[in-house]
Design a protein around this motif. Structure first.
Motif, PDB file in Angstrom:
ATOM      1  N   ASN A 157       0.442  -1.432  -0.149  1.00 54.54           N
ATOM      2  CA  ASN A 157       0.350   0.142  -0.168  1.00 54.54           C
ATOM      3  C   ASN A 157       1.186   0.828  -0.281  1.00 54.54           C
ATOM      4  O   ASN A 157       1.725   1.161   0.353  1.00 54.54           O
ATOM      5  N   SER A 183       8.645   5.651   5.941  1.00 57.79           N
ATOM      6  CA  SER A 183       7.715   7.237   4.953  1.00 57.79           C
ATOM      7  C   SER A 183       9.057   8.463   4.401  1.00 57.79           C
ATOM      8  O   SER A 183       9.882   8.109   4.325  1.00 57.79           O
ATOM      9  N   GLU A 234       0.461   5.334   0.308  1.00 57.33           N
ATOM     10  CA  GLU A 234      -0.565   6.941   0.986  1.00 57.33           C
ATOM     11  C   GLU A 234      -0.189   7.513   0.600  1.00 57.33           C
ATOM     12  O   GLU A 234       1.769   8.136   0.379  1.00 57.33           O
ATOM     13  N   GLN A 258       0.566  -1.195  -5.301  1.00 61.70           N
ATOM     14  CA  GLN A 258       0.012   0.446  -5.270  1.00 61.70           C
ATOM     15  C   GLN A 258       1.833   0.979  -5.591  1.00 61.70           C
ATOM     16  O   GLN A 258       2.169   1.257  -5.441  1.00 61.70           O
ATOM     17  N   ILE A 303       0.517  11.898   1.358  1.00 61.63           N
ATOM     18  CA  ILE A 303      -0.344  12.432   2.667  1.00 61.63           C
ATOM     19  C   ILE A 303       0.245  14.100   2.391  1.00 61.63           C
ATOM     20  O   ILE A 303       1.260  14.471   2.219  1.00 61.63           O
ATOM     21  N   LYS A 345      -7.675   2.808  -7.056  1.00 59.39           N
ATOM     22  CA  LYS A 345      -8.562   2.105  -5.932  1.00 59.39           C
ATOM     23  C   LYS A 345      -9.814   1.414  -6.248  1.00 59.39           C
ATOM     24  O   LYS A 345     -10.305   0.449  -6.355  1.00 59.39           O
ATOM     25  N   VAL A 355      -2.593   7.530  -6.150  1.00 57.00           N
ATOM     26  CA  VAL A 355      -2.600   6.209  -5.571  1.00 57.00           C
ATOM     27  C   VAL A 355      -3.142   5.367  -6.829  1.00 57.00           C
ATOM     28  O   VAL A 355      -4.350   5.232  -6.500  1.00 57.00           O
TER      29      VAL A 355
END
Lengths: 148, 341, 273, 325
Positions: B74, B263, B76, C90, B78, C31, C10
């Motif tokens: 995954n 991160s 992400e 991803q 931000i 997604k 993403v």
């Protein structure tokens, strides 16, 4: 008293250990069940002279509070002369860090042979206590690595 | 015109700082002046130019764009943009004010750079007219009137008085907000100072430089192929001094900083076309020599930028590169060698 | 605050196909299973992964498909990482960037000759499939595609499909003779000359700079004009929106004013590409 | 002096001894001479300048030029520049047989920014006549005593001796007993906190332009560690305090033992950071720990960090020595 103990500052110590001596020394300390502080994170290097000054600075950047370099006793280098160069380089580097006002006790070079398991533990305990006494690294920190 | 006594200046600053962030040139340790957040006790420096330009306020020298986090498969993204407090920059010279327009043409054109715009929207510029231009100044060449600078509010410092004239809505609102600070006085001293300064500007060594031949499409290749580039750049050391002190240099690099806990901080920072890794292609770097890189910088300011932006040059004549270049090469020498001078 | 152009979406890799030993095709969807954004043939997108940096990659799939694909050669830090990941990974994607091929204007109704070398087929792939989907809008379609060896021919299966279509003429070539290869052997520029295409074709070319250079020379000898030839350029980009300055050639930014250029446009630029 | 130098160089051009000369080219003012290559005697006669502002050390430019196949290059070196030249020679960065050195005498160079700071920015020309500097400004003629406007590095000049040359103008100079470590000592005598805040104030002005690195005659790596994308230390502009500190520690460390103390780093710094103090600290330590060493003095002696002694001091000396607080 117990509260104070809980909140006591636990420094992060990075130890660059030569593969041929102090790394084995650390092993020996382990097999002998000699205690040394859990603060110490060991990075194995082929020779103490592999340690580039940038490594030391990067360790501080990434959150180390103290950096120690362990090599073979002068004259015993596996590569004959490596630790002699380490000695000169680190003397000058540490002097420069001091010149910039960075605490002298955050850095150290020690010669520890493969048979000196006990000494390894002693050195690490002493160094950890020294760093504990001067508190967290503020002068060479990178806040980006400390957030969260 | 609205005026303020020099003796009341610190009071005025304290009042601004109560409501906004205030930045102004202050003399540093070396005796040169630098923009700095005002704190009690700081004295406004009337020095002609700051070592670094004012572009940092809008085009930050380094800023975090966003954070990325990777957890197994995954990813992400931000958004780390924060609300910016209203801020005031006091004492910006005419050349630096003009440089904001030049940056606007890049960063506010589609797609709008929100990081830049955010700061642009929250910043108020109080400019300061020049009264003692240096012999290394040549802003007049780019149609900048140093005696009547742009900005939200233009200001003059004549002897121990400061005069203010709002130019934009934002400036009007600001003046209204702080109206108790000002008194209204005759603007004759300003006119007199302007006249005197213009008189000096006419006598500056670079006032007769000629920009003919630059900024036009049909001369692009001719200038590009000039043999002079080789000699001019022969001792360029490829550092980024000119780029970083320049108020109009606008290039940046995007990089990842690995925080260490999985991160990434993706940030951008100023970059310089003088550096060997600036432009890269898979097959071959199109600008392998320092000559090519040197040429790119000046072509961009004097030819490419004006072609793209209705004849506005990418230089404001602030003279910083004349002072700072380690090998004393600068845009004036280039203009002289390449133009019809 | 509005989303900034530099801030990515993403995407999820839903399918990975190995094309050649060092080229894989990645299918990327949002997604929610939908396309991340609408693009035009020839446009690019900035792919990135945390810690591996960003890279501008041309979108291989046609806008007419309901997915987005990237054919990527394992060449560096990011692409190396991409080659190591599995389906479900991803990635961060932003785009679409750049000017597309003028498929709905200048190219409409024309005979099209596509010339590609190696991974250079990737950006043309999008255009070819677009034209295929809207076949009646275009005249004859001829494809010349070459690679180092038969194993390095990207999209081999699809090439067969194209070849089987009566309205498309596919010509393959490899640099050196190889066992089991009964097609043409020779470099692309020479092969193009041999094929001697009629001057009615509008040419779209992409490949290594040296191939483009010599093919163009050959085309000129055949009588083609600069205004008849399009190419798409490659350059390392950072922002993709014409601000960071590194893909600046003359008064053009490759990321914004390109990557698709007609050769007469390129001719007006300084020789720095 | 200038005309004599030109005369001799023209002779060398005419006799085809040299094919190019690297020197200082006339600028728009007296003080903005730029290092430049002269390809003909005509160009040299017209544009070569040697005056109180010929500060640039020309030795590093020879790296690129001496790789050219054709002919000899003439270079003008001041006494301190000759040390840099020797250093480059020792590290095989230049080939001696393709270079012709004219040693030029050096009085202290002047610092235009000091002159401007004292007399205003509207300077048109500056010239020095012995002890007095005469400055033409838009406001008229002004004067200032030379001693007030000497370039910082020249105030602590280490040597007037040319250690290498083919031809020397003027008298052979001498190695001076300079007070160049005084400033380092002042810092050493401060408390660590004071030193830290001193350096933070200085280094926080750094704009990351790399001029100090790029001008340095000892920084000659084909690929610098700060240009290596994968090193994790590469940055265009420092993003925070740590990166500023790191850049300057590493920059100074990489030239430790090789730095000849030519002072170019501080001279070119647009922010006037006293970078030479970092280098001098290393030189002072080296002298103290490993015996006196002057880089560039000769080309035989190995640099201190490329040799060792079995009885060298231990790094713990940094903590125990008494002369440094």
């Amino acid at each position: 008293m117990s509260v104070k103990e809980k909140t006591e500052f636990q420094p992060k110590i990075v130890a660059f250990c030569c593969n041929w001596c102090s790394y084995a020394g650390a092993d020996l300390a382990g097999t002998n069940r000699t205690n040394y502080p859990a603060n110490v994170k060991i990075i194995r290097v082929p020779c103490s002279c592999r340690v580039n000054p940038i490594f030391i600075l990067r360790a501080f950047q990434r959150g180390a509070d103290g950096v120690i370099i362990c090599g073979c006793h002068p004259g015993d280098c596996h590569y004959i002369t490596g630790n002699y160069y380490t000695r000169r380089r680190m003397t000058l580097l540490f002097s420069m860090l001091d010149f910039l006002g960075i605490e002298k006790d955050r850095t150290r070079v020690e010669w520890v042979s493969a048979s000196e398991g006990g000494r390894f533990a002693e050195v690490m305990t002493e160094f950890t206590n020294d760093v504990k006494a001067i508190g967290p690294n503020r002068k060479l920190e990178d806040l980006r690595c400390k957030a969260k | 015109m609205l005026t303020l006594n020099a003796s009341q200046l610190d009071e005025f600053f304290a009042l601004i700082e109560k409501k906004r962030e205030l930045y102004l040139p202050v003399e540093n340790k070396t005796g040169k002046s630098e923009y700095k957040r005002w704190v009690e006790g700081d004295k406004y420096s009337t020095a002609l130019r700051t070592v670094k330009s004012a572009k940092n306020f809008f085009f930050a020298k380094s800023e975090n764009l966003y954070d990325l986090k990777m957890d197994h498969k995954n990813v992400e993204v931000i958004d780390t943009r924060e609300d910016i407090k209203e801020f005031v920059i006091f004492g910006v010279r005419g050349c630096d004010v003009k440089s904001f327009d030049i940056l606007d043409n890049v960063y506010l054109q589609d797609p709008v750079d929100t990081y830049y715009k955010n700061r642009r929207d929250h910043g108020l510029v109080i400019s300061m007219a020049c009264s003692k231009p240096a012999t290394t100044c040549f802003c007049a060449l780019f149609d900048i009137d140093a005696t009547s600078p742009n900005g939200d509010i233009q200001a003059w410092n004549v002897e121990d008085k400061f005069y203010f004239n709002p130019l934009t809505e934002k400036g009007d609102a600001f003046v209204e907000e702080f109206k108790e600070c000002f008194t209204d006085e005759d603007s004759k001293p300003v006119e007199k100072q302007k006249e005197e300064t213009l008189n000096i500007i006419e006598r500056l060594p670079f006032v007769n430089l000629n920009m003919e031949g630059f900024g036009v499409e049909d001369k692009l290749k001719a200038i590009f192929d000039r043999p002079e580039w080789e000699d001019l750049s022969s001792t360029c050391i490829g550092c980024g001094t000119c780029t970083y002190v320049c108020p109009t240099c606008q290039c940046f690099d995007i990089k990842d900083f690995n925080v260490g806990d999985g991160s990434i901080k993706r940030f951008r920072c100023w970059d310089s076309c003088m550096y060997s890794d600036f432009t890269q292609m898979a097959a071959a770097n199109p600008r392998l020599t320092q000559t090519a890189r040197f040429r790119q910088r000046f072509m961009h300011k004097l030819v490419y930028y004006p072609i793209k932006n209705e004849g506005i040059y990418g230089c404001v004549g602030c003279g910083r590169c004349l002072v700072s270049c380690p090998v004393q090469m600068n845009i004036v020498k280039v203009i002289k060698a390449m133009g019809d001078n | 605050m509005d989303k900034d152009a530099l801030m990515p979406y993403v995407g999820v890799i839903t399918e990975i196909t190995r094309e050649t030993p060092d080229v894989k095709t990645f299918r990327v969807l949002g997604k929610d299973g939908k396309k991340l954004f609408i693009h035009e043939p020839g446009q690019c997108a900035m792919l990135s992964a945390p810690g591996y940096g960003e890279a501008m990659i041309s979108i291989t799939s046609s806008p007419t498909e309901d997915y987005m694909e990237f054919s990527i050669k394992n060449a560096g830090k990011l692409t190396g990482w991409l080659h190591s990941v599995e389906v479900g990974q991803q990635v961060a994607v932003r785009g679409p960037y750049g000017k597309s091929f003028p498929v709905d204007t200048d190219l409409k109704g024309k005979d099209l000759l596509f010339i590609a070398g190696g991974i250079g087929l990737a950006p043309l792939h999008s255009v070819i499939n677009y034209c295929r989907a809207k076949r009646s809008d275009y005249g004859k379609i001829k494809i010349v595609y070459g690679s180092r060896s038969a194993n390095d021919l990207v999209d081999y299966k699809e090439l067969q499909e194209w070849a089987n279509e009566p309205s498309m003429d596919v010509n393959l070539t490899i640099d050196r003779p190889q066992e089991g290869w009964d097609g043409n052997v020779g470099f692309v520029p020479t092969y193009v000359k041999e094929l001697n295409p009629e001057l009615s074709y509008t040419v779209i070319i992409c490949g290594p700079p040296i191939m483009i250079k010599f093919t163009l020379q050959g085309l000129k000898e055949l009588g083609f004009k600069d205004t008849q030839v399009y190419t798409t350029m490659e350059m390392r980009m950072k922002c993709g929106v014409g601000k960071c300055g590194r893909c600046n050639i003359g008064d053009k930014y490759v990321c914004k004013d390109g990557p698709v250029f007609r050769f007469d446009e390129l001719g007006e630029l300084p020789n720095e590409y | 002096m200038q005309s004599e130098i030109i005369k001799r160089t023209v002779e060398l051009f005419n006799s085809e001894e040299i094919v190019r000369a690297i020197g200082w080219r006339k600028g728009d003012f007296d003080y903005d001479l730029n290092p430049s290559i002269f390809k003909s005697s005509e160009d040299l006669e017209k544009n070569f300048v040697y005056n109180d502002f010929s500060s640039a050390n020309l030795s590093k430019f020879l790296i690129k030029i001496s790789q050219k196949e054709d002919g000899k290059t003439l270079v003008f070196l001041k006494s301190c520049d000759t040390y840099s030249f020797n250093s480059l020679l020792q590290e095989h960065r230049i080939s001696r047989d393709k270079i012709y050195i004219i040693g030029v005498p050096c009085e202290e160079n002047l610092d235009p920014s000091k002159i401007k700071a004292a007399l205003g920015e509207d300077v048109l020309s500056m010239s020095c006549d012995g002890e007095t500097v005469t400055v033409e400004t838009l406001d008229g003629t002004k004067t200032i005593s030379k001693s007030e406007v000497i370039l910082d590095r020249c105030l602590a000049c280490k040597s007037r001796k040319h250690v290498v040359y083919d031809e020397l103008f003027g008298e052979e100079g001498e190695v001076l007993d300079s007070k160049r470590f005084d400033q380092v000592e002042i810092l050493e005598n401060m408390k660590p906190e004071e030193r830290y805040s001193f350096w933070r104030t200085e280094l926080s002005r750094c704009i990351g332009c790399n001029a100090c690195r790029d001008i340095c005659p000892a920084c000659t790596c084909e690929k610098c560690v700060f240009d290596n994308r994968d090193s994790g230390v590469e940055n265009k502009v420092a993003t925070n305090d740590f990166e500023e500190n790191m850049f300057h520690i590493i920059r100074a460390f990489h030239v430790a033992g090789r730095c000849t103390d030519c002072g170019e780093c501080s001279r070119v710094c647009p922010e006037d950071i006293p970078l030479h103090l970092l280098n001098r600290k290393f030189i002072k330590d080296i002298n103290e720990f490993y015996g006196n060493y002057q880089a560039g003095d000769d080309i035989e002696t190995l640099a201190p960090l490329t040799r060792f002694d079995a009885v060298d001091v231990e790094p713990s000396i940094v903590k125990t020595r008494e002369n440094v607080k």
